[in-house]
Design a protein around this motif. Structure first.
Motif, PDB file in Angstrom:
ATOM      1  N   PHE A  88      -3.885  18.229 -25.205  1.00  0.00           N
ATOM      2  CA  PHE A  88      -5.148  17.828 -24.590  1.00  0.00           C
ATOM      3  C   PHE A  88      -5.478  16.400 -25.005  1.00  0.00           C
ATOM      4  O   PHE A  88      -5.432  16.058 -26.185  1.00  0.00           O
ATOM      5  N   TYR A  89      -5.806  15.582 -24.000  1.00  0.00           N
ATOM      6  CA  TYR A  89      -6.085  14.162 -24.200  1.00  0.00           C
ATOM      7  C   TYR A  89      -7.546  13.888 -23.853  1.00  0.00           C
ATOM      8  O   TYR A  89      -8.033  14.304 -22.802  1.00  0.00           O
ATOM      9  N   SER A  90      -8.220  13.178 -24.741  1.00  0.00           N
ATOM     10  CA  SER A  90      -9.604  12.767 -24.512  1.00  0.00           C
ATOM     11  C   SER A  90      -9.715  11.282 -24.807  1.00  0.00           C
ATOM     12  O   SER A  90      -9.067  10.776 -25.730  1.00  0.00           O
ATOM     13  N   SER A  91     -10.528  10.586 -24.036  1.00  0.00           N
ATOM     14  CA  SER A  91     -10.858   9.198 -24.369  1.00  0.00           C
ATOM     15  C   SER A  91     -12.335   8.994 -24.055  1.00  0.00           C
ATOM     16  O   SER A  91     -12.831   9.464 -23.031  1.00  0.00           O
ATOM     17  N   ARG A 103       2.802   9.838 -25.093  1.00  0.00           N
ATOM     18  CA  ARG A 103       4.258   9.811 -25.310  1.00  0.00           C
ATOM     19  C   ARG A 103       4.590  10.184 -26.751  1.00  0.00           C
ATOM     20  O   ARG A 103       5.543  10.922 -27.009  1.00  0.00           O
ATOM     21  N   ALA A 104       3.782   9.688 -27.690  1.00  0.00           N
ATOM     22  CA  ALA A 104       3.986  10.036 -29.096  1.00  0.00           C
ATOM     23  C   ALA A 104       3.916  11.548 -29.293  1.00  0.00           C
ATOM     24  O   ALA A 104       4.752  12.131 -29.990  1.00  0.00           O
ATOM     25  N   ILE A 123       6.964  14.026 -30.714  1.00  0.00           N
ATOM     26  CA  ILE A 123       6.750  14.936 -31.839  1.00  0.00           C
ATOM     27  C   ILE A 123       7.116  16.367 -31.439  1.00  0.00           C
ATOM     28  O   ILE A 123       7.818  17.075 -32.164  1.00  0.00           O
ATOM     29  N   MET A 124       6.659  16.785 -30.256  1.00  0.00           N
ATOM     30  CA  MET A 124       6.930  18.151 -29.795  1.00  0.00           C
ATOM     31  C   MET A 124       8.434  18.392 -29.644  1.00  0.00           C
ATOM     32  O   MET A 124       8.926  19.477 -29.911  1.00  0.00           O
ATOM     33  N   GLU A 125       9.158  17.370 -29.197  1.00  0.00           N
ATOM     34  CA  GLU A 125      10.607  17.516 -29.020  1.00  0.00           C
ATOM     35  C   GLU A 125      11.336  17.533 -30.361  1.00  0.00           C
ATOM     36  O   GLU A 125      12.441  18.065 -30.459  1.00  0.00           O
ATOM     37  N   THR A 126      10.741  16.957 -31.387  1.00  0.00           N
ATOM     38  CA  THR A 126      11.383  16.846 -32.693  1.00  0.00           C
ATOM     39  C   THR A 126      11.199  18.094 -33.549  1.00  0.00           C
ATOM     40  O   THR A 126      12.089  18.477 -34.295  1.00  0.00           O
ATOM     41  N   LEU A 127      10.032  18.733 -33.435  1.00  0.00           N
ATOM     42  CA  LEU A 127       9.723  19.858 -34.314  1.00  0.00           C
ATOM     43  C   LEU A 127      10.606  21.073 -34.031  1.00  0.00           C
ATOM     44  O   LEU A 127      10.875  21.394 -32.871  1.00  0.00           O
ATOM     45  N   CYS A 158       2.949   6.776 -37.417  1.00  0.00           N
ATOM     46  CA  CYS A 158       3.868   5.654 -37.150  1.00  0.00           C
ATOM     47  C   CYS A 158       3.964   5.335 -35.659  1.00  0.00           C
ATOM     48  O   CYS A 158       3.924   4.174 -35.264  1.00  0.00           O
ATOM     49  N   PHE A 159       4.104   6.359 -34.822  1.00  0.00           N
ATOM     50  CA  PHE A 159       4.239   6.130 -33.376  1.00  0.00           C
ATOM     51  C   PHE A 159       2.990   5.467 -32.813  1.00  0.00           C
ATOM     52  O   PHE A 159       3.075   4.479 -32.080  1.00  0.00           O
ATOM     53  N   VAL A 160       1.829   6.017 -33.130  1.00  0.00           N
ATOM     54  CA  VAL A 160       0.588   5.486 -32.564  1.00  0.00           C
ATOM     55  C   VAL A 160       0.301   4.089 -33.106  1.00  0.00           C
ATOM     56  O   VAL A 160      -0.122   3.207 -32.366  1.00  0.00           O
ATOM     57  N   SER A 161       0.581   3.847 -34.395  1.00  0.00           N
ATOM     58  CA  SER A 161       0.353   2.511 -34.947  1.00  0.00           C
ATOM     59  C   SER A 161       1.320   1.479 -34.363  1.00  0.00           C
ATOM     60  O   SER A 161       1.036   0.293 -34.377  1.00  0.00           O
ATOM     61  N   SER A 162       2.439   1.932 -33.826  1.00  0.00           N
ATOM     62  CA  SER A 162       3.416   1.039 -33.180  1.00  0.00           C
ATOM     63  C   SER A 162       3.093   0.833 -31.702  1.00  0.00           C
ATOM     64  O   SER A 162       3.919   0.313 -30.955  1.00  0.00           O
TER      65      SER A 162
END
Length: 171
Positions: free
Chosen positions: A146-149, A74-75, A79-83, A64-68
């Motif tokens: 870890f972020y990759s593009s 940030r998404a 998520i990390m703060e919610t779990l 939902c976050f990424v599709s928005s």
């Protein structure tokens, strides 16, 4: 570089743990307007219903976050703060890998505590650059993601899996 859109195929396979009625891992994939595909693999800590609920919550939030169009980094932080955090092991109750890809091959991947993804090109694994990002949770824990593009090419494969694969047969 050819900017012509190409067909993107997404598939998954999972097996329930012996004696369990629910999957501890959740895989979701959705096609979005604008030729984007968002795929999420989440692994709930442990097994059974609790793991199923937490992995489903994580995958649903990520999708939902990424599709928005919330920034993928940030998404991951939200998520990390919610779990919830396991009181014994002091780790989050779910891991995740999020892939956001368009049909021209531009791909962004965020990983948290799942085994690293594998990019196969011409039948061989290809190294990708990963940026380590620290996210501080509300309770002061520092979590690494870890972020990759990168741009995939026609014929490439991205393989993601949970620790159920990398630890199969142990213990």
């Amino acid at each position: 570089m050819d900017n012509k859109p190409f067909f993107v195929e997404v598939d998954h396979y999972q097996v329930q743990k012996k004696g369990q009625n629910a999957y501890g891992d959740m895989f979701m994939s959705r096609k979005m307007p604008g030729d984007r595909i968002i795929s999420v693999l989440s692994d709930g800590l442990g097994s059974g219903i609790k793991a199923c609920v937490l992995s489903t919550l994580t995958a649903t939030m990520a999708s939902c976050f990424v599709s928005s169009d919330i920034d993928i980094r940030r998404a991951a932080g939200i998520i990390m703060e919610t779990l919830p955090v396991c009181s014994v092991r002091k780790i989050g109750y779910s891991t995740f890998t999020i892939i956001d890809m368009d049909k021209k091959g531009f791909t962004r991947i965020i990983e948290h505590d799942n085994p690293p993804f594998i990019l196969i090109r011409d039948g061989k694994p290809v190294e990708t650059t990963k940026e380590a990002i620290s996210v501080e949770s509300n309770d002061g824990r520092e979590i690494s993601i870890f972020y990759s593009s990168f741009r995939v090419l026609q014929g490439d494969r991205i393989i993601i899996f949970s620790d159920g694969i990398s630890q199969a047969g142990m213990g």
